[in-house]
Design an enzyme around this catalytic site. Structure first.
Site, PDB file in Angstrom:
ATOM      1  N   CYS A   1     -38.788 -20.910  25.594  1.00 54.10           N
ATOM      2  CA  CYS A   1     -37.746 -20.252  24.796  1.00 54.10           C
ATOM      3  C   CYS A   1     -37.802 -18.734  24.883  1.00 54.10           C
ATOM      4  O   CYS A   1     -36.791 -18.081  25.122  1.00 54.10           O
ATOM      5  CB  CYS A   1     -37.790 -20.722  23.345  1.00 54.10           C
ATOM      6  SG  CYS A   1     -39.253 -20.242  22.406  1.00 54.10           S
TER       7      CYS A   1
ATOM      8  N   HIS B   1     -39.794 -20.532  17.686  1.00 55.39           N
ATOM      9  CA  HIS B   1     -38.717 -20.811  18.634  1.00 55.39           C
ATOM     10  C   HIS B   1     -37.612 -19.773  18.491  1.00 55.39           C
ATOM     11  O   HIS B   1     -37.319 -19.320  17.375  1.00 55.39           O
ATOM     12  CB  HIS B   1     -38.143 -22.212  18.382  1.00 55.39           C
ATOM     13  CG  HIS B   1     -37.237 -22.691  19.468  1.00 55.39           C
ATOM     14  ND1 HIS B   1     -37.682 -22.979  20.741  1.00 55.39           N
ATOM     15  CD2 HIS B   1     -35.903 -22.906  19.482  1.00 55.39           C
ATOM     16  CE1 HIS B   1     -36.653 -23.372  21.484  1.00 55.39           C
ATOM     17  NE2 HIS B   1     -35.565 -23.328  20.744  1.00 55.39           N
TER      18      HIS B   1
ATOM     19  N   HIS C   1     -30.803 -22.236  24.326  1.00 61.86           N
ATOM     20  CA  HIS C   1     -32.257 -22.153  24.188  1.00 61.86           C
ATOM     21  C   HIS C   1     -32.934 -23.110  25.152  1.00 61.86           C
ATOM     22  O   HIS C   1     -32.291 -23.977  25.752  1.00 61.86           O
ATOM     23  CB  HIS C   1     -32.673 -22.446  22.740  1.00 61.86           C
ATOM     24  CG  HIS C   1     -32.368 -23.844  22.290  1.00 61.86           C
ATOM     25  ND1 HIS C   1     -33.308 -24.654  21.726  1.00 61.86           N
ATOM     26  CD2 HIS C   1     -31.230 -24.581  22.315  1.00 61.86           C
ATOM     27  CE1 HIS C   1     -32.772 -25.819  21.406  1.00 61.86           C
ATOM     28  NE2 HIS C   1     -31.505 -25.790  21.757  1.00 61.86           N
TER      29      HIS C   1
END
Length: 166
Positions: free
Chosen positions: A71, A124, A136
């Site tokens: 990510c 994240h 993502h």
């Protein structure tokens, strides 16, 4: 239909040109300065680059289309190649950048969205692309993808957003 195909063709060419004319790396420590307003980079450039990477394989520690992305590697790659801004290498460090915090109701394309996936720690990140969606690199075995912020998992873990570009 022909107009749509021509538009998509132009969009693909624009993305390819942007990839080959990428800027160099900028030295960034604990903070990132907003990119200058007179720069050629803008939130739509970030949006188009991020969307062009959908389908790229996930790889922990990955930070290029060839090696795959995790990510933070994805977010750093997009900002570095489009705007010349090198971001911190982890989601947690990205969340602590001294950049503008953005409320959920004020999200704009190109904002970095943050998620609590490791307890209270930011684990994240993704790039908001508009209409409640973000790009993502979610997990091992997956690929870079578009998801909705309002989906049950991401809504539950949403922790805020940062704006890097002016």
């Amino acid at each position: 239909m022909r107009l749509i195909r021509e538009f998509i063709g132009c969009l693909i060419i624009t993305v390819i040109v942007m990839q080959f004319s990428a800027c160099g790396r900028t030295n960034v420590q604990s903070s990132v300065r907003p990119y200058p307003a007179n720069s050629r980079a803008n939130p739509n450039d970030i949006l188009f680059r991020a969307i062009s990477l959908v389908g790229t394989p996930y790889r922990y520690g990955g930070n290029t289309p060839e090696s795959g992305f995790d990510c933070s590697g994805l977010v750093d790659y997009v900002f570095r190649t489009v705007a010349g801004i090198a971001l911190p290498r982890t989601a947690d460090k990205i969340s602590r950048m001294r950049t503008q915090k953005v409320s959920r109701s004020q999200l704009e394309s190109g904002d970095i969205v943050l998620f609590h996936t490791e307890g209270r720690r930011i684990g994240h990140v993704g790039i908001y692309v508009g209409k409640g969606r973000f790009v993502h690199a979610p997990n091992t075995g997956g690929t870079v993808r578009l998801d909705y912020l309002d989906s049950s998992y991401w809504n539950k873990h949403y922790a805020g957003a940062r704006r890097v570009l002016d």
